[in-house]
Design a protein around this motif. Sequence first.
Motif, PDB file in Angstrom:
ATOM      1  N   VAL A 293       4.472  12.434  -2.739  1.00  0.00           N
ATOM      2  CA  VAL A 293       3.399  10.840  -2.129  1.00  0.00           C
ATOM      3  C   VAL A 293       3.022  11.641  -0.579  1.00  0.00           C
ATOM      4  N   ASP A 297       5.674   7.942   4.542  1.00  0.00           N
ATOM      5  CA  ASP A 297       6.034   6.267   4.915  1.00  0.00           C
ATOM      6  C   ASP A 297       6.291   5.491   3.491  1.00  0.00           C
ATOM      7  N   ASN A 299       4.820   3.257   2.694  1.00  0.00           N
ATOM      8  CA  ASN A 299       3.327   2.810   2.197  1.00  0.00           C
ATOM      9  C   ASN A 299       2.414   3.736   2.290  1.00  0.00           C
ATOM     10  N   SER A 300       2.530   4.907   2.211  1.00  0.00           N
ATOM     11  CA  SER A 300       2.525   5.933   1.102  1.00  0.00           C
ATOM     12  C   SER A 300       1.234   6.013  -0.196  1.00  0.00           C
ATOM     13  N   GLU A 301       0.210   6.842  -0.418  1.00  0.00           N
ATOM     14  CA  GLU A 301       0.278   6.416  -1.477  1.00  0.00           C
ATOM     15  C   GLU A 301       0.385   8.465  -2.177  1.00  0.00           C
ATOM     16  N   GLY A 381      -1.074   3.862  -6.628  1.00  0.00           N
ATOM     17  CA  GLY A 381      -0.618   3.074  -5.770  1.00  0.00           C
ATOM     18  C   GLY A 381      -0.077   3.219  -4.697  1.00  0.00           C
ATOM     19  N   THR A 382       1.311   2.597  -4.146  1.00  0.00           N
ATOM     20  CA  THR A 382       2.031   2.508  -2.345  1.00  0.00           C
ATOM     21  C   THR A 382       3.607   3.299  -3.171  1.00  0.00           C
ATOM     22  N   LEU A 383       4.473   4.144  -2.924  1.00  0.00           N
ATOM     23  CA  LEU A 383       5.331   3.905  -2.779  1.00  0.00           C
ATOM     24  C   LEU A 383       5.803   2.776  -2.896  1.00  0.00           C
ATOM     25  N   LYS A 384       5.886   1.912  -1.853  1.00  0.00           N
ATOM     26  CA  LYS A 384       6.642   0.760  -1.779  1.00  0.00           C
ATOM     27  C   LYS A 384       6.205  -0.156  -3.686  1.00  0.00           C
ATOM     28  N   GLU A 385       5.020  -0.269  -3.581  1.00  0.00           N
ATOM     29  CA  GLU A 385       5.018  -0.958  -4.673  1.00  0.00           C
ATOM     30  C   GLU A 385       5.166  -0.123  -6.267  1.00  0.00           C
TER      31      GLU A 385
END
Length: 404
Positions: A293, A297, A299-301, A381-385
């Motif tokens: 990442v 975070d 929501n990090s990319e 995409g983001t980590l969460k996604e």
Amino acid sequence: MLSIEKVRKIMVNSLILVSISMIIRFLGFIFTDNYAILIETIHMGIDVVITTFILIALRIIYSKFSHRFSFGLYKLEDLISLFLGLFIIYSGIEIIIYGISSIPFHSLYASIVQIFSIIPLIFAGGIKYRFGKMNNSPSIMSDGMHTFTDVFEGTGVALGLLINYFTGSIISYYFSIVLAGIALFIASIEIIRNSILDLMDLPRDRNVLKSIENVIESFSEVKKLTGLYVRWAGSVIFIEIIVEMDPSLTIEEAHPITEKIEKRIKDEINNVISVVTHVEPSKRKNFRLIVPVKEKDINSEIHEKFSKSPYFAIVDISNGSYTVNFIENDLNIDEKSLVGVKVIKNLLKYGLTDIITINIGEIVFGLLSIHKINCWKTDGGTLKENIDRFLEGKIEKYVFKDET
């Protein structure tokens, strides 16, 4: 599988021997006028018909016509075997009824004829039973046992006639007849039992099931045997297996293993004609994901290059829930020589089971494979996604493609 030429040879030889016994008894009846010998002659005639019927049925079972059906026509052997078992019981009842209602005469000569007629039957029964047992053919084995019951029954009649001649006691004759009938009942039990088990697809031999399980469990790639279905049909066995394998294996990797399993089963267990193996991925509940990442975070990319990522997210997943921790890439990301290998070796201490990445080098991919670490391909995409997609099973495994 049975060779139809060997079957033909065995059955024809036994037919000749049974026919010789029938001729001896018929000539004995003409000479002695003893109706017990006449009944025995008729009995042998029925045996000739049955053996001929079995030979014709086996030719159909092992013909090309039989191969048009999914499981062939092998079950016909079990039907024939069941018929023979029931016929033996009927013969036992007939012998007892006739015996206790008849009065022997010319006992000495009749008993000598009976004894001589038994000799070819012993050879005929032995040939069929040994061949049937060797090739696991229930119909031939049952026919051999049926022939042996004729030997027991014929011996009982001969002894009864002989004792009647020397003692004048007709009770000995009746006693020997009843014993012969009981011998027929006992012989029929095993025949009927195996036939019913096969027709109902119930296990005929639990030792075979255990042997199959031992073969499957000898493969380390198999995590669990979830289903084993064994179908006996005549002289052959059909096997269906459901196994769970290491989830790190691709379909291409799992297929050769199933081929080895199937080959070993056929090599170690006689008369297995078909083995079908279904593979299911082992259902893991716990994972430790490493994801490159750009920031610490949720929501990090995702970083485009795994080894050059400034941070890694360590995602611990257990039963659908997860926690996230971040670590820095403490190697010199400006290095040019085998950076990816050094990064992976450094991350191994965290006990990772899977990684999610956009790109990865061939050498690093090979190192991950050696350590049984699953590599998953993402488009960004983001980590969460990506965590959510991973939990939903929407991320595909990384397949390295040589760009050159």
